[in-house]
Design a protein around this motif. Structure first.
Motif, mmCIF file in Angstrom:
data_model
loop_
_atom_site.group_PDB
_atom_site.id
_atom_site.type_symbol
_atom_site.label_atom_id
_atom_site.label_comp_id
_atom_site.label_asym_id
_atom_site.label_seq_id
_atom_site.Cartn_x
_atom_site.Cartn_y
_atom_site.Cartn_z
ATOM 1 N N LYS A 44 0.802 -1.227 0.000
ATOM 2 C CA LYS A 44 0.000 0.000 0.000
ATOM 3 C C LYS A 44 0.838 1.282 0.000
ATOM 4 O O LYS A 44 0.716 2.137 0.857
ATOM 5 N N TYR A 45 1.704 1.367 -1.031
ATOM 6 C CA TYR A 45 2.510 2.559 -1.252
ATOM 7 C C TYR A 45 2.234 3.125 -2.635
ATOM 8 O O TYR A 45 1.937 2.386 -3.571
ATOM 9 N N VAL A 46 2.368 4.458 -2.749
ATOM 10 C CA VAL A 46 2.210 5.170 -4.019
ATOM 11 C C VAL A 46 3.556 5.785 -4.377
ATOM 12 O O VAL A 46 4.130 6.541 -3.596
ATOM 13 N N TYR A 47 4.052 5.454 -5.561
ATOM 14 C CA TYR A 47 5.285 6.028 -6.091
ATOM 15 C C TYR A 47 4.911 6.993 -7.207
ATOM 16 O O TYR A 47 3.976 6.729 -7.957
ATOM 17 N N TRP A 48 5.656 8.096 -7.336
ATOM 18 C CA TRP A 48 5.421 9.003 -8.453
ATOM 19 C C TRP A 48 6.723 9.650 -8.909
ATOM 20 O O TRP A 48 7.685 9.739 -8.170
ATOM 21 N N VAL A 49 6.709 10.075 -10.171
ATOM 22 C CA VAL A 49 7.821 10.803 -10.772
ATOM 23 C C VAL A 49 7.426 12.271 -10.813
ATOM 24 O O VAL A 49 6.325 12.611 -11.238
ATOM 25 N N ASP A 50 8.320 13.144 -10.367
ATOM 26 C CA ASP A 50 8.125 14.588 -10.505
ATOM 27 C C ASP A 50 9.132 15.050 -11.555
ATOM 28 O O ASP A 50 10.343 15.080 -11.288
ATOM 29 N N ILE A 51 8.645 15.369 -12.769
ATOM 30 C CA ILE A 51 9.559 15.695 -13.871
ATOM 31 C C ILE A 51 10.207 17.069 -13.722
ATOM 32 O O ILE A 51 11.235 17.330 -14.324
ATOM 33 N N TYR A 52 9.629 17.935 -12.906
ATOM 34 C CA TYR A 52 10.239 19.244 -12.665
ATOM 35 C C TYR A 52 11.375 19.126 -11.651
ATOM 36 O O TYR A 52 12.430 19.721 -11.804
ATOM 37 N N LEU A 53 11.152 18.346 -10.605
ATOM 38 C CA LEU A 53 12.145 18.178 -9.541
ATOM 39 C C LEU A 53 13.140 17.050 -9.829
ATOM 40 O O LEU A 53 14.044 16.813 -9.028
ATOM 41 N N ASP A 54 12.963 16.342 -10.955
ATOM 42 C CA ASP A 54 13.808 15.194 -11.296
ATOM 43 C C ASP A 54 13.925 14.237 -10.114
ATOM 44 O O ASP A 54 15.014 13.905 -9.642
ATOM 45 N N SER A 55 12.759 13.795 -9.638
ATOM 46 C CA SER A 55 12.759 12.914 -8.476
ATOM 47 C C SER A 55 11.700 11.825 -8.606
ATOM 48 O O SER A 55 10.732 11.972 -9.347
ATOM 49 N N VAL A 56 11.943 10.750 -7.875
ATOM 50 C CA VAL A 56 10.948 9.699 -7.685
ATOM 51 C C VAL A 56 10.737 9.621 -6.190
ATOM 52 O O VAL A 56 11.699 9.488 -5.422
ATOM 53 N N GLU A 57 9.469 9.732 -5.769
ATOM 54 C CA GLU A 57 9.152 9.715 -4.347
ATOM 55 C C GLU A 57 8.097 8.665 -4.054
ATOM 56 O O GLU A 57 7.448 8.146 -4.964
ATOM 57 N N VAL A 58 7.920 8.396 -2.770
ATOM 58 C CA VAL A 58 6.961 7.387 -2.331
ATOM 59 C C VAL A 58 6.277 7.864 -1.055
ATOM 60 O O VAL A 58 6.854 8.616 -0.267
ATOM 61 N N VAL A 59 5.030 7.424 -0.901
ATOM 62 C CA VAL A 59 4.232 7.754 0.275
ATOM 63 C C VAL A 59 3.242 6.606 0.476
ATOM 64 O O VAL A 59 2.928 5.889 -0.486
ATOM 65 N N ASP A 60 2.757 6.416 1.690
ATOM 66 C CA ASP A 60 1.740 5.370 1.874
ATOM 67 C C ASP A 60 0.373 5.903 1.445
ATOM 68 O O ASP A 60 0.238 7.077 1.096
ATOM 69 N N TYR A 61 -0.618 5.052 1.418
ATOM 70 C CA TYR A 61 -1.950 5.429 0.920
ATOM 71 C C TYR A 61 -2.577 6.587 1.690
ATOM 72 O O TYR A 61 -3.457 7.270 1.185
ATOM 73 N N GLN A 62 -2.153 6.834 2.934
ATOM 74 C CA GLN A 62 -2.704 7.931 3.738
ATOM 75 C C GLN A 62 -1.871 9.206 3.638
ATOM 76 O O GLN A 62 -2.195 10.202 4.268
ATOM 77 N N GLY A 63 -0.789 9.175 2.872
ATOM 78 C CA GLY A 63 0.051 10.361 2.719
ATOM 79 C C GLY A 63 1.147 10.450 3.759
ATOM 80 O O GLY A 63 1.773 11.493 3.917
ATOM 81 N N ARG A 64 1.411 9.369 4.458
ATOM 82 C CA ARG A 64 2.466 9.345 5.473
ATOM 83 C C ARG A 64 3.679 8.577 4.946
ATOM 84 O O ARG A 64 3.636 7.985 3.896
ATOM 85 N N LYS A 65 4.738 8.600 5.727
ATOM 86 C CA LYS A 65 5.980 7.860 5.413
ATOM 87 C C LYS A 65 6.582 8.282 4.073
ATOM 88 O O LYS A 65 7.129 7.473 3.342
ATOM 89 N N ARG A 66 6.489 9.560 3.760
ATOM 90 C CA ARG A 66 7.018 10.065 2.493
ATOM 91 C C ARG A 66 8.538 10.105 2.510
ATOM 92 O O ARG A 66 9.143 10.524 3.495
ATOM 93 N N HIS A 67 9.140 9.680 1.419
ATOM 94 C CA HIS A 67 10.572 9.865 1.252
ATOM 95 C C HIS A 67 10.940 9.813 -0.235
ATOM 96 O O HIS A 67 10.177 9.327 -1.056
#
Length: 179
Positions: A44-67
Motif C-alpha cells: 500500500k505505497y504510491v510512487y510518483w515521478v516529478d519531472i520538474y524536480l527530477d525525483s521519484v518519491e513514495v508515500v503510503d496510501y494515507q500520505g504518510r511515510k514520504r521519502h
C-alpha cells in the motif's frame, strides 16, 4: 481506490473511490509536476515521478511515510512507472530506454532495453490481481450491471456501487435508471 496526479494550480497526488467520491489529497507540498504514478498494492505505497524536480518519491496510501527514492540528473525525462518486487521500472523519454531502479535505496540503476516510441510501462503480476467472488456491479438477472441502466461504478468497497448515466441522460429518482 483510484490514485492520480494533478499539476494544475496546485500540484498534488490524490485518491478517491472508484465513483469519484471521497476525493483526498495525499501529497500537496514540495511537489511540482507529478506525472507517472505506480502502486505497490501489496504494501500500500504510491510512487510518483516529478519531472520538474527530477525525483521519484513514495508515500503510503494515507500520505504518510514520504521519502525520496532517487533524485537528480540521472533520472531526467522519465515517463511511465511500474513497481515489481524490489524495483521500479520506468521509461526515459529522451533515449527511449527502459530503466530499472532499486526502490528501497535508489541505487542499482540499469538500462534494460530500448523501445521506439515507449511512453508507458506496466507490470502484470498474478499476485496483485485480486479475485473477488462477487461485487456490487455484477450483472443482474435483467442484464444490467449492478442494476444500473447505464454505468455501474464501484464505490467505497466492492460491495457498494453508484449508478451513473451516459452523456445527455440524467439519473432517475430511483438512483438506477437513466432518462
Amino acid at each position: 481506490k483510484l490514485f492520480f496526479t494533478d499539476y494544475g494550480n496546485t500540484a498534488k497526488v490524490e485518491r478517491c473511490d472508484m465513483d469519484g467520491m471521497n476525493r483526498t489529497w495525499i501529497v500537496d507540498s514540495k511537489i511540482e509536476q507529478p506525472t507517472a504514478l505506480a502502486l505497490d498494492l501489496v504494501n500500500k505505497y504510491v510512487y510518483w515521478v516529478d519531472i520538474y524536480l527530477d525525483s521519484v518519491e513514495v508515500v503510503d496510501y494515507q500520505g504518510r511515510k514520504r521519502h525520496t527514492v532517487i533524485k537528480g540528473r540521472q533520472i531526467r525525462h522519465l515517463c511511465g512507472l511500474a513497481v515489481f518486487e524490489n524495483y521500479l521500472y520506468t521509461v526515459n523519454s529522451d533515449n527511449l530506454s527502459i530503466l530499472r531502479i532499486n526502490r528501497y535505496n535508489g541505487t542499482d540503476i540499469q538500462s534494460l532495453a530500448r523501445l521506439d516510441n515507449a511512453k508507458e510501462i506496466r507490470v502484470y503480476q498474478k499476485r496483485t490481481q485480486t479475485a473477488v467472488r462477487s461485487h456490487a456491479c455484477e450483472v443482474d438477472p435483467y442484464g444490467m450491471p449492478g442494476g444500473c441502466s447505464h454505468i455501474c461504478l464501484l464505490s467505497s468497497n466492492y460491495k457498494a456501487r453508484t449508478c451513473r448515466c451516459r452523456t445527455g441522460f440524467i439519473l432517475g429518482s430511483d438512483g438506477r435508471s437513466c432518462k
